[in-house]
Enzyme design. Sequence first.
Site: not given
Ligand code: UN1
Length: 499
Positions: A178, A231-233, A236, A253, A287, A388
Amino acid sequence: MITLSNEEKVLKNFINGEWMDVAERENVYNPADGKEFLEVPNSDAAAMDQAVEAARIAQKDWALVPAPQRAEILYKIGAIMKKKKERLSQLLTLENGKVIEEARGEVQEGIDMAFYMAGEGRRLFGQTTPAELKDKFAMSQRHPVGVVGIITPWNFPIAIATWKTFPAMVAGNTVIWKPSSETPMMASELAKIFKEAGLPKGVVNVVYGSGATIGQAMIEQEAIRVISFTGSNETGRKVATECGKQLKKVSLEMGGKNAVIVMEDADIDLAVEGILWSAFGTSGQRCTACSRVIVHKDVREILEKRLLEEMKGLTIGDGLDTKNKVGPIINQAGLDKILKYMEIGKEEGAKLLAGGKQLTVKNYEKGFYFEPTLFTDVTIDMRIAQEEVFGPVVSLIEVNDFEEAIAVNNKVKYGLSSSIYTQNVNRVFKAQRDLDTGIVYVNAGTTGAEIHLPFGGTKGTGNGHRDSGVQALDVFTEWKAVYVDYSGKLQRAQIDTDA
Ligand code: UN1
């Protein structure tokens, strides 16, 4: 620049190797100009049922294909992605907004993952080990889990998808994917590539739709034994709770509040470059983005001055125009969230040194742009230092020494990435030991993870699993311990050992 045919503008689900239309669709907007340019299926739970059925049937045969042969298909997928790199990159910029240079980097990350995981087809190592009894053989093996579910975000719609899909495939699983409906093109393009590479039908199935309907339907499917989510906390945690009730394995993650530490002995110019790149690249929508700078009091003034000078040089606009360094924010909701944090920061007493406003770019008036922003006089208890923001916003926190820097870095609920700029080798080793994050950089910013290393983090960032690297294989395999007794008699472990 790339143009799309009318047919290409209407996306379909990809189930059992076929393109499947649905009754309801929704519009997708280009974040650079705010204009609608695609339609994506808004599927109902019946599409999920169909996909799971296809994946369940396909998995039986796929698991019996020798892993090196499964890997051959991944090599082909990688080669086609390489051939189509420029097309994929331009489409990625169109749907996500990131500047084209970064889009090319992200597509390359997917290509790297294809070749890397294809190599795993000839490894997928288990262990042989001595048995404790005579004439007995012992080994451990990886086995596929079965049908797995993958939920991917809009900020890295191709890289993150490959971190999850490719290890799952090479290990003999079939996949229900998805993708985010904000950036659906990459999934559709990858599905075309899968078909072209000869991936058997049903091995990867793409189902578009909302989290509430399709995400929920995926979690509820009994046949899906693993969910891998980025995705978001908030979401998740819900996914984990639901999966927990069903004893479903879940890999999460869920973001970071990453910091660059700048010590008094740092190469300041290098630190400034690293901060700029990891804070404002991808408009801060990674992230791994740097959203805090923890600076030693002796170099605070110079660092602020140099950051302000360099921030002026960041041209903002449509990511397809190569002169731009910073692209748009994904959508209005993303902008609203950043704007909310501007108010929060000011109310909390942080000092706004630069930026802080939504931007209107000439000829792109409806696009979602935001100025690179620097807050200073931030303290660790402030919300802008804890939550965040997912935008081009950095908070500068002053510290007195190395120990305080480490403590401030660790005093957040997330633990994805961290960085330290220093010339002192003892500090380097102490920092990589004591920084409580899954990724640590020395004399580099907080972004730029490579695919053959584990990606993920501690505390609120995840739940102990990792994307990419060989570690991703642990998410998508079951360990099996196998004992072969060739003594021809009953031998009891832990009992008949002194014979
Ligand atoms: C993400 O921000 O979810 O290390 C992935 C990095 C990239 C991947 C980021 N190779 O910033």
